[in-house]
Design a protein around this motif. Sequence first.
Motif, PDB file in Angstrom:
ATOM      1  N   LYS A  30       0.836  -1.208   0.000  1.00 33.51           N
ATOM      2  CA  LYS A  30       0.000   0.000   0.000  1.00 33.51           C
ATOM      3  C   LYS A  30       0.867   1.252   0.000  1.00 33.51           C
ATOM      4  N   ALA A  31       1.906   1.271   0.819  1.00 32.47           N
ATOM      5  CA  ALA A  31       2.798   2.431   0.881  1.00 32.47           C
ATOM      6  C   ALA A  31       3.484   2.657  -0.459  1.00 32.47           C
ATOM      7  N   GLU A  32       3.903   1.574  -1.101  1.00 29.47           N
ATOM      8  CA  GLU A  32       4.532   1.702  -2.428  1.00 29.47           C
ATOM      9  C   GLU A  32       3.537   2.246  -3.447  1.00 29.47           C
ATOM     10  N   ALA A  33       2.306   1.759  -3.415  1.00 27.45           N
ATOM     11  CA  ALA A  33       1.278   2.235  -4.351  1.00 27.45           C
ATOM     12  C   ALA A  33       0.988   3.724  -4.138  1.00 27.45           C
ATOM     13  N   MET A  34       1.105   4.170  -2.904  1.00 28.21           N
ATOM     14  CA  MET A  34       0.863   5.578  -2.581  1.00 28.21           C
ATOM     15  C   MET A  34       2.091   6.442  -2.847  1.00 28.21           C
ATOM     16  N   PRO A  37       7.145   6.159   1.339  1.00 27.73           N
ATOM     17  CA  PRO A  37       7.933   5.174   2.087  1.00 27.73           C
ATOM     18  C   PRO A  37       7.649   5.286   3.590  1.00 27.73           C
ATOM     19  N   GLN A  38       7.527   4.140   4.240  1.00 31.21           N
ATOM     20  CA  GLN A  38       7.103   4.106   5.630  1.00 31.21           C
ATOM     21  C   GLN A  38       7.991   3.214   6.493  1.00 31.21           C
ATOM     22  N   ASN A  39       7.937   3.491   7.787  1.00 30.70           N
ATOM     23  CA  ASN A  39       8.429   2.585   8.815  1.00 30.70           C
ATOM     24  C   ASN A  39       7.188   1.890   9.351  1.00 30.70           C
ATOM     25  N   ILE A  40       7.225   0.566   9.426  1.00 29.08           N
ATOM     26  CA  ILE A  40       6.060  -0.197   9.857  1.00 29.08           C
ATOM     27  C   ILE A  40       6.502  -1.172  10.944  1.00 29.08           C
ATOM     28  N   SER A  41       5.856  -1.056  12.106  1.00 26.81           N
ATOM     29  CA  SER A  41       6.167  -1.923  13.249  1.00 26.81           C
ATOM     30  C   SER A  41       4.930  -2.714  13.644  1.00 26.81           C
ATOM     31  N   LEU A  50       7.377  -7.924  16.666  1.00 24.33           N
ATOM     32  CA  LEU A  50       7.185  -9.142  15.875  1.00 24.33           C
ATOM     33  C   LEU A  50       7.745  -8.966  14.467  1.00 24.33           C
ATOM     34  N   ALA A  51       7.519  -7.782  13.894  1.00 23.89           N
ATOM     35  CA  ALA A  51       7.956  -7.533  12.519  1.00 23.89           C
ATOM     36  C   ALA A  51       8.184  -6.037  12.348  1.00 23.89           C
ATOM     37  N   PHE A  52       9.152  -5.702  11.511  1.00 22.32           N
ATOM     38  CA  PHE A  52       9.466  -4.288  11.255  1.00 22.32           C
ATOM     39  C   PHE A  52      10.123  -4.162   9.886  1.00 22.32           C
ATOM     40  N   VAL A  53       9.814  -3.055   9.216  1.00 19.68           N
ATOM     41  CA  VAL A  53      10.532  -2.707   7.995  1.00 19.68           C
ATOM     42  C   VAL A  53      10.673  -1.196   7.940  1.00 19.68           C
ATOM     43  N   ARG A  54      11.829  -0.769   7.504  1.00 18.82           N
ATOM     44  CA  ARG A  54      12.048   0.644   7.168  1.00 18.82           C
ATOM     45  C   ARG A  54      12.247   0.666   5.667  1.00 18.82           C
ATOM     46  N   MET A  55      11.217   1.148   4.976  1.00 19.13           N
ATOM     47  CA  MET A  55      11.275   1.192   3.519  1.00 19.13           C
ATOM     48  C   MET A  55      12.322   2.211   3.076  1.00 19.13           C
ATOM     49  N   ASP A  56      12.903   1.976   1.915  1.00 19.49           N
ATOM     50  CA  ASP A  56      13.868   2.923   1.364  1.00 19.49           C
ATOM     51  C   ASP A  56      13.227   4.302   1.293  1.00 19.49           C
ATOM     52  N   GLY A  57      13.890   5.289   1.881  1.00 16.66           N
ATOM     53  CA  GLY A  57      13.399   6.657   1.850  1.00 16.66           C
ATOM     54  C   GLY A  57      12.540   7.053   3.030  1.00 16.66           C
ATOM     55  N   ALA A  58      12.206   6.109   3.900  1.00 16.88           N
ATOM     56  CA  ALA A  58      11.407   6.451   5.082  1.00 16.88           C
ATOM     57  C   ALA A  58      12.265   7.268   6.049  1.00 16.88           C
ATOM     58  N   LYS A  59      11.626   8.163   6.770  1.00 22.00           N
ATOM     59  CA  LYS A  59      12.329   9.028   7.714  1.00 22.00           C
ATOM     60  C   LYS A  59      12.914   8.197   8.860  1.00 22.00           C
ATOM     61  N   LEU A  60      14.163   8.466   9.178  1.00 20.20           N
ATOM     62  CA  LEU A  60      14.862   7.709  10.213  1.00 20.20           C
ATOM     63  C   LEU A  60      14.141   7.745  11.556  1.00 20.20           C
ATOM     64  N   LEU A  61      13.790   8.919  12.047  1.00 23.33           N
ATOM     65  CA  LEU A  61      13.187   9.014  13.379  1.00 23.33           C
ATOM     66  C   LEU A  61      11.769   8.468  13.428  1.00 23.33           C
ATOM     67  N   SER A  62      11.148   8.290  12.297  1.00 20.80           N
ATOM     68  CA  SER A  62       9.811   7.696  12.280  1.00 20.80           C
ATOM     69  C   SER A  62       9.857   6.218  12.645  1.00 20.80           C
ATOM     70  N   ARG A  63      11.035   5.646  12.666  1.00 21.40           N
ATOM     71  CA  ARG A  63      11.190   4.280  13.171  1.00 21.40           C
ATOM     72  C   ARG A  63      10.701   4.228  14.612  1.00 21.40           C
ATOM     73  N   GLU A  64      11.085   5.221  15.389  1.00 24.94           N
ATOM     74  CA  GLU A  64      10.682   5.267  16.803  1.00 24.94           C
ATOM     75  C   GLU A  64       9.195   5.536  16.956  1.00 24.94           C
ATOM     76  N   THR A  65       8.653   6.450  16.138  1.00 24.21           N
ATOM     77  CA  THR A  65       7.233   6.746  16.281  1.00 24.21           C
ATOM     78  C   THR A  65       6.374   5.568  15.825  1.00 24.21           C
ATOM     79  N   SER A  66       6.819   4.829  14.801  1.00 22.47           N
ATOM     80  CA  SER A  66       6.025   3.667  14.375  1.00 22.47           C
ATOM     81  C   SER A  66       5.959   2.628  15.496  1.00 22.47           C
ATOM     82  N   LEU A  67       7.061   2.437  16.195  1.00 20.98           N
ATOM     83  CA  LEU A  67       7.078   1.484  17.305  1.00 20.98           C
ATOM     84  C   LEU A  67       6.214   1.984  18.466  1.00 20.98           C
TER      85      LEU A  67
END
Length: 143
Positions: A30-34, A37-41, A50-67
């Motif tokens: 969905k993020a790619e279609a839109m 790029p997202q961080n998804i936790s 359980l699972a995490f991905v930081r898509m290419d181009g996702a904001k670094l600090l959004s890793r923390e907010t996604s968690l």
Amino acid sequence: MSTEKAAFTRPAARLTHAGALVALNAAVAKAEAMGVPQNISIVDEGGNLLAFVRMDGAKLLSRETSLSKAISAASHRQPTSRLDPALELKLAIAAGGRLTNLEGGFPIILDGVCVCGIGVGSGKGAEDVEVAKAALAAIGAEV
């Protein structure tokens, strides 16, 4: 299990790693279609990753907010956007910065039971929500 021991336990539904990967892959698609790029936790009911991905181009600090969004949603068993804004600072302080009311966090509820949470961050709030909802739909979770 003996009847005596059963009185001290309860069955618990849990999302498997396979289920977490289905949700994660749907969110990425969905993020790619839109083009966002997202961080998804995805965390279990105890806030463990359980699972995490930081898509290419996702904001670094959004890793923390996604968690934080995933933990908040699992902990409160409601979307993060529904947490009382008046409690924002108190929640953050009390939980060592782990709880938030930013949009993009949802509990993953299957058959009426909160089994875990998902948090998405790096886009605008509405974009984060849209990506998280795609993950929920992919595994048949309640929105």
